[in-house]
Design a protein around this motif. Structure first.
Motif, short mmCIF file in Angstrom:
data_model
loop_
_atom_site.label_atom_id
_atom_site.label_comp_id
_atom_site.label_asym_id
_atom_site.label_seq_id
_atom_site.Cartn_x
_atom_site.Cartn_y
_atom_site.Cartn_z
N UNK A 105 -5.06 46.65 -80.65
CA UNK A 105 -6.24 45.57 -80.19
C UNK A 105 -6.10 45.76 -78.71
N UNK A 106 -5.24 46.27 -77.94
CA UNK A 106 -5.37 46.70 -76.47
C UNK A 106 -6.36 47.98 -76.09
N UNK A 107 -6.66 48.59 -77.03
CA UNK A 107 -7.51 49.83 -77.03
C UNK A 107 -9.03 49.37 -77.09
N UNK A 108 -9.33 48.35 -77.36
CA UNK A 108 -10.85 47.81 -77.74
C UNK A 108 -11.33 47.55 -76.34
N UNK A 109 -12.14 48.18 -75.83
CA UNK A 109 -12.90 48.01 -74.52
C UNK A 109 -14.08 46.81 -74.92
N UNK A 110 -14.30 46.07 -73.54
CA UNK A 110 -15.32 45.30 -73.90
C UNK A 110 -16.77 45.98 -74.16
N UNK A 111 -16.75 47.22 -73.69
CA UNK A 111 -18.08 47.64 -74.09
C UNK A 111 -18.18 48.13 -75.53
N UNK A 112 -16.99 48.56 -75.94
CA UNK A 112 -17.22 48.98 -77.63
C UNK A 112 -17.09 47.49 -78.43
N UNK A 113 -16.43 46.46 -78.01
CA UNK A 113 -16.56 45.39 -78.54
C UNK A 113 -18.13 44.98 -78.70
N UNK A 114 -18.73 44.90 -77.52
CA UNK A 114 -20.10 44.68 -77.45
C UNK A 114 -20.92 45.38 -78.49
N UNK A 115 -20.60 46.65 -78.58
CA UNK A 115 -21.45 47.37 -79.26
C UNK A 115 -21.48 47.15 -80.77
N UNK A 116 -20.02 46.73 -81.17
CA UNK A 116 -20.06 46.48 -82.52
C UNK A 116 -20.45 45.02 -82.87
N UNK A 117 -20.45 44.16 -82.03
CA UNK A 117 -20.80 42.65 -82.27
C UNK A 117 -22.62 42.78 -82.29
N UNK A 118 -23.05 43.53 -81.35
CA UNK A 118 -24.53 43.65 -81.16
C UNK A 118 -25.13 44.39 -82.19
N UNK A 119 -24.56 45.38 -82.77
CA UNK A 119 -25.24 46.15 -83.79
C UNK A 119 -24.89 45.38 -85.01
N UNK A 120 -23.88 44.77 -85.26
CA UNK A 120 -23.49 44.31 -86.65
C UNK A 120 -23.74 42.98 -86.99
N UNK A 121 -23.86 41.94 -85.52
CA UNK A 121 -24.10 40.58 -85.94
C UNK A 121 -25.27 40.27 -85.22
#
Length: 293
Positions: A145-161
């Motif tokens: 979980x500590x490896x997930x950057x905010x930038x990557x989190x944002x990419x997943x959420x914005x693309x998928x949701x």
């Protein structure tokens, strides 16, 4: 005895070691090439005269759905990233070969304005919109979980949701009784892998989105459903940051012993969009090679 197909041996059960440098993955770099139904799908007019918009429609599941929809009689618009132009052009050619109109729309669904424009371009080009397939998705392997950057989190959420919300909101004024919205969820929504925690979260949210929206739009005669694929051989797989050994055995842990091909998903999307499914809404249809939800 009838001549039937053994589902265990219909498609490859292992793959050469391979990877792709970054998302999005590209079809021409895959070995073997995925089967999108180019040579096998035969339409019967189930979607004659309808207009569809598919996000992530250039390759993988989206391409298989685009081919099937066109051969069933629908005009098809596909959304794709600019770097997927070659895949999109190939898909568009297959749509036009089926005698239907094709529209390719390059852009990033993480942008709200682009999502609105994509819907408007589809409606302007085709004169309406009957089917919306929310298929665009992004994933990557996470090392804790500590490896997930905010930038990557944002990419997943914005693309998928986020894109689902924006596309659906823009499409809603154009949809009508008999229209259909179909989401591509995943077995990850029900059986999440630790390395795909953020991706799995979005897929679970898509299930809630599908069920809630089905209740909201049912009174308008608009059906909302989801397909939940298991392991499917698409460009997303070699482009995910997995060890090559894992790619080689992709899908081997299913009861059928192999990964699925995009062509094996397409009939589910045709069914849900067609009048064969007039009493189906709020459903999550699994296509998982036997893995239970």
């Amino acid at each position: 005895m009838a001549d039937t197909t053994d589902p265990r041996s219909e498609h490859p059960d292992e793959f050469p070691k391979q990877s792709q440098d970054s998302q999005p993955g590209l079809t021409h770099q895959m070995s073997p090439a995925p089967d999108h139904g180019e040579k096998t799908y035969r339409g019967t007019g189930k979607l004659e005269g309808r207009c569809a918009l598919i996000s992530g429609g250039d390759s993988g599941i989206g391409r298989a759905v685009a081919i099937a929809y066109a051969r069933e009689g629908a005009d098809v618009a596909i959304i794709h990233l600019p770097e997927e132009e070659a895949d999109a052009a190939s898909t568009a050619e297959l749509i036009t070969e089926a005698g239907r109109r094709a529209l390719t729309i390059a852009g990033d669904v993480r942008d709200e304005g682009f999502c609105r424009d994509a819907v408007e371009r589809t409606v302007t080009t085709f004169g309406g919109l009957d089917i919306l397939v929310l298929n665009a998705s992004y994933q990557d392997d996470r090392d804790g979980i500590e490896s997930i950057t905010t930038e990557e989190w944002d990419r997943v959420m914005r693309t998928n949701l986020y894109s689902m919300l924006w596309l659906t909101a823009a499409a809603r004024p154009h949809l009508h009784d008999g229209s259909s919205i179909i989401t591509t969820s995943s077995i990850q929504a029900f059986n999440p892998s630790p390395g795909l925690i953020d991706y799995a979260m979005t897929k679970a949210a898509q299930v809630a989105f599908t069920k809630a929206l089905a209740q909201d739009l049912g009174e308008a005669g608009i059906r909302v459903n989801a397909v939940a694929p298991g392991p499917i051989w698409t460009p997303l797989i070699p482009a995910t940051d997995w060890p090559e050994e894992k790619i080689a055995q992709f899908g081997a842990d299913t009861p059928l012993g192999r990964a699925g091909q995009p062509a094996e998903l397409a009939p589910a999307y045709v069914y849900l969009a067609s009048d064969d499914a007039t009493y189906v809404s709020g459903a999550i249809l699994p296509v998982t090679g036997g893995k239970p939800l």
